[in-house]
Design a protein around this motif. Structure first.
Motif, PDB file in Angstrom:
ATOM      1  N   GLN A   8      58.285  72.164  12.666  1.00 50.86           N
ATOM      2  CA  GLN A   8      59.554  72.179  13.502  1.00 50.86           C
ATOM      3  C   GLN A   8      60.388  71.008  12.623  1.00 50.86           C
ATOM      4  O   GLN A   8      60.357  69.779  12.592  1.00 50.86           O
ATOM      5  N   PRO A   9      61.509  71.559  11.729  1.00 47.80           N
ATOM      6  CA  PRO A   9      62.304  70.694  10.758  1.00 47.80           C
ATOM      7  C   PRO A   9      63.164  69.966  11.813  1.00 47.80           C
ATOM      8  O   PRO A   9      63.512  68.640  11.721  1.00 47.80           O
ATOM      9  N   GLU A  10      63.455  70.530  12.872  1.00 43.81           N
ATOM     10  CA  GLU A  10      64.481  69.594  13.861  1.00 43.81           C
ATOM     11  C   GLU A  10      64.492  70.178  15.133  1.00 43.81           C
ATOM     12  O   GLU A  10      63.971  71.300  15.490  1.00 43.81           O
ATOM     13  N   THR A 107      56.448  66.730   6.270  1.00 42.10           N
ATOM     14  CA  THR A 107      57.616  66.698   5.960  1.00 42.10           C
ATOM     15  C   THR A 107      58.578  66.272   7.125  1.00 42.10           C
ATOM     16  O   THR A 107      59.802  66.220   6.666  1.00 42.10           O
ATOM     17  N   THR A 109      59.997  65.867  11.330  1.00 36.19           N
ATOM     18  CA  THR A 109      60.673  66.642  12.023  1.00 36.19           C
ATOM     19  C   THR A 109      61.817  65.524  12.744  1.00 36.19           C
ATOM     20  O   THR A 109      61.769  64.664  12.960  1.00 36.19           O
ATOM     21  N   ARG A 110      62.974  66.091  12.485  1.00 35.98           N
ATOM     22  CA  ARG A 110      64.339  65.180  12.816  1.00 35.98           C
ATOM     23  C   ARG A 110      64.397  65.512  14.355  1.00 35.98           C
ATOM     24  O   ARG A 110      64.741  66.493  14.757  1.00 35.98           O
TER      25      ARG A 110
ATOM     26  N   LYS B  42      59.661  64.431   2.029  1.00 32.28           N
ATOM     27  CA  LYS B  42      58.695  63.423   2.687  1.00 32.28           C
ATOM     28  C   LYS B  42      58.266  62.478   1.843  1.00 32.28           C
ATOM     29  O   LYS B  42      58.534  62.289   0.602  1.00 32.28           O
TER      30      LYS B  42
END
Lengths: 115, 115
Positions: A8-10, A107, A109-110, B42
């Motif tokens: 989930q990037p955002e 990586t 999650t924002r 990251k």
């Protein structure tokens, strides 16, 4: 080699609601540690919560709790009663129980908390 | 509360110049680390240090990088001849060892800009 995946990037959620951030990892080790770190706009890395793989009980820290599923290699973070100050990047991280203890990060999650 | 201190907070340098990033770990900690975070990416492990020697280094940590603990309090990262791609946030971390060894505490980071 160990890998950590955050799919989930955002995410965004209304203030006071509950949100769950996902993390999966891959390792051949049996004994390891998992972490969630928070990185607010100041970019400092702040430890939120830690889970030891040999413990079946899920870790909790006030409004923060984890759902650790060892067989599924899943480690999600639940934030209850979310607050504006929870707005940040959240990184899942992994380390083995050996030697150098380096952290392997996902990586991120924002997360945005909406007033 | 004890904290990891990094200086400077922002370093601007010309390509090819040498830079030294400084860190003061938490005083009773025995394990020291450097990580790098390129903007939007990251956090990546660079090197770990214990008992006055490198424990492990990543493939990023090539011959242009070196670390040193010149006295009982400071832990430095030197980049000998900076490249444009060295522009990143550099985080120092330290951990205590023993049963708490897997908790790494991070400094606020040094933003390195290579022009």
């Amino acid at each position: 080699a160990q890998t950590v995946t955050q799919s989930q990037p955002e995410m965004s959620v209304q203030e006071a609601e509950t949100v769950t951030l996902s993390c999966t990892y891959d390792t051949s080790e049996n004994n390891y540690y998992l972490f969630w770190y928070k990185q607010p706009p100041s970019r400092q890395m702040i430890l939120v919560i830690r889970q030891e793989a040999y413990k079946q009980q899920n870790a909790t820290e006030n409004r923060f709790s984890v759902n650790f599923q060892k067989a599924a290699k899943s480690f999600s973070l639940k934030i209850s009663d979310s607050q504006l100050g929870d707005t940040a990047m959240y990184f899942c991280a992994f380390t083995t129980n050996f030697g150098n203890e380096k952290l392997t990060f996902g990586t991120g999650t924002r997360l945005t908390i909406i007033p | 509360e004890p904290e990891v201190t990094q200086t400077p907070s922002h370093q601007v340098t010309q390509m090819g110049q040498e830079v030294i990033l400084r860190c003061v770990p938490i005083s009773n900690h025995l394990y020291f680390y450097w990580y790098r975070q390129i903007l939007g990416q990251k956090v990546e492990f660079l090197v770990s240090f214990y008992n006055n020697e490198i424990s492990e280094k990543s493939e990023i940590f090539d011959d242009q990088f070196s670390v040193e603990r010149p006295d009982g309090s400071n832990f430095t990262l030197k980049i000998r001849s900076t490249k444009l791609e060295d522009s990143a946030m550099y985080f120092c971390a330290s951990s205590e060892g023993g049963t708490a060894k897997n908790i790494q505490y991070f400094g606020a980071g040094t933003r390195l800009s290579v022009l």
